[in-house]
Design an enzyme around this catalytic site. Sequence first.
Site, PDB file in Angstrom:
ATOM      1  N   SER A   1       0.823  -1.209   0.000  1.00 50.41           N
ATOM      2  CA  SER A   1       0.000   0.000   0.000  1.00 50.41           C
ATOM      3  C   SER A   1       0.858   1.260   0.000  1.00 50.41           C
ATOM      4  O   SER A   1       0.535   2.251  -0.663  1.00 50.41           O
ATOM      5  CB  SER A   1      -0.937   0.008   1.211  1.00 50.41           C
ATOM      6  OG  SER A   1      -1.803  -1.108   1.176  1.00 50.41           O
TER       7      SER A   1
ATOM      8  N   ARG B   1     -15.369  -5.955  -9.164  1.00 48.41           N
ATOM      9  CA  ARG B   1     -15.304  -5.203  -7.917  1.00 48.41           C
ATOM     10  C   ARG B   1     -16.197  -3.972  -8.024  1.00 48.41           C
ATOM     11  O   ARG B   1     -16.124  -3.220  -8.998  1.00 48.41           O
ATOM     12  CB  ARG B   1     -13.859  -4.781  -7.612  1.00 48.41           C
ATOM     13  CG  ARG B   1     -12.972  -5.964  -7.249  1.00 48.41           C
ATOM     14  CD  ARG B   1     -11.624  -5.532  -6.741  1.00 48.41           C
ATOM     15  NE  ARG B   1     -11.725  -4.820  -5.474  1.00 48.41           N
ATOM     16  CZ  ARG B   1     -10.690  -4.646  -4.638  1.00 48.41           C
ATOM     17  NH1 ARG B   1      -9.502  -5.144  -4.948  1.00 48.41           N
ATOM     18  NH2 ARG B   1     -10.848  -3.988  -3.517  1.00 48.41           N
TER      19      ARG B   1
ATOM     20  N   SER C   1     -12.449   2.403   2.070  1.00 49.79           N
ATOM     21  CA  SER C   1     -11.735   3.670   1.910  1.00 49.79           C
ATOM     22  C   SER C   1     -11.161   3.838   0.507  1.00 49.79           C
ATOM     23  O   SER C   1     -10.841   4.957   0.097  1.00 49.79           O
ATOM     24  CB  SER C   1     -10.604   3.776   2.939  1.00 49.79           C
ATOM     25  OG  SER C   1      -9.621   2.771   2.721  1.00 49.79           O
TER      26      SER C   1
ATOM     27  N   ASP D   1      -7.200  -7.726   4.673  1.00 48.43           N
ATOM     28  CA  ASP D   1      -6.486  -8.742   3.895  1.00 48.43           C
ATOM     29  C   ASP D   1      -5.928  -9.860   4.761  1.00 48.43           C
ATOM     30  O   ASP D   1      -5.385 -10.843   4.236  1.00 48.43           O
ATOM     31  CB  ASP D   1      -5.341  -8.096   3.106  1.00 48.43           C
ATOM     32  CG  ASP D   1      -5.849  -7.166   2.011  1.00 48.43           C
ATOM     33  OD1 ASP D   1      -7.028  -7.305   1.626  1.00 48.43           O
ATOM     34  OD2 ASP D   1      -5.080  -6.300   1.552  1.00 48.43           O
TER      35      ASP D   1
END
Length: 339
Positions: free
Chosen positions: A22, A121, A167, A310
Site C-alpha cells: 500500500s 469489484r 476507503s 487482507d
Amino acid sequence: MKFLVNKTDKLSGTITIPGNKSGTARGLILGALADGESTIKNPLHNLDSYSILHMLEDMGAEFDTSDENLWRVKGTGGKLKQPINVLNAGNSGTGYYCCTWLAASIPSKCVMTGDYQICYRPAGPLVEAANKLGASIVSTRDNGLAPLWIKGGIKGGQRLTFPGHNSQWYTGLMMIGSLMEGDIDIDIDGETLEIPYVDMTMGMMKQAGVEVVNDNFRHYKILGGQKYHATDFVIPGDWGSSGYPAFATAITNSTATFLNLNINDYAGEKEFINVLKKAGCTVEEVDGGFRVTGTKYLKSQVIDCSGMPDAVPILAVYGCACEDGKTFAYKLSDLKTSL
C-alpha cells in the site's frame, strides 16, 4: 509454474520482510503528481506495483526502476496527460480505484479495466461521486462494473458522501482533489473502517506537502489549490506479508525472527503481535522487528479485522489450528451478525 511442497515439522531462521504494498502504491501515485523527481526506497516488487506504475506512465509520469532498491519518479506537476493506452489495473484494487480518480481529473477520454476479479469489484460510490464532480463515467457493460469509459474533468467545490466500509473509493479523490481549484468535503456514512489505510494516505500526502483536514475519520475537507513537492519516500516493511510466516511459526510451535518492520508505522496488521500473544505465543520485540515462538496449544479468540481486511485468510488458517473454541474474524459493521 509448479511448486513441490514438503511437510515441515519445524520452522526457524530470520526473514527480512519486503516493502509495504500500500505504501509503494501511494508513493508511486504521489510521486507522479509531484513537481520534480521523487524517490521510493524499498519498493515492493510485485505485479500490483508494476500495474500502477504502467498506468501512471500512460498518464505522463516517468520512472527509473534500474535500481531495485530505489525507484525514481519524474512527476507531472499535477498535469496528467490523456492516457496513451487503455488503463489496465491488473489485479490491483488500489490501482483501479485511485487511477480511475486520476483519469477522471484529465479533460479527455479513456478506458479503465483490469483482470477478471477487478471487473467484478463494485465501483458505484466512486462513479456516482466522480459524475457529481463533473466527470462522465459509465460502465461499458451497463452494470456499474469495469471496464469503465471515462470522460474526465472533475472540479472541486462539492460535498460528497461515501460509505465507511471501503476507503479505496475515496483515497484517490483525497490525492487528486488537493490539486482542484475548490475545496471538496467528504462525509462518511456509517462506521469508518480501514482507518490505518486512510492514515497512511494522509501521512504520505503531508510528507509531500499536502494536507487533508480530518474530523475524527467521519468528515474530511480536501483543501484545493495545493501542490505536491518532490519527496523521498521510504517504504516500511509490509506487516501484512509477515502474517503468513509468523502464523506458520506459531502453528508449528517453532521460533523465527521477522525484520524490516516498524512498530510505529501505519499498518493495521501490527495487530498480529497482539493476536499471537493472545493465542499463547511468545512475541519479543527485536531491533527492526519481532521474534515469534509458537505454542503446542493455540488459543482461539475474537479478532477485529476492520483495519486489516487482507489478513482474514491467514487468520482462518490459524483458527483451524486452535485447540479450543471458535475463532471469529470480524469487521465492526458486521460484529452482531458474526456473533
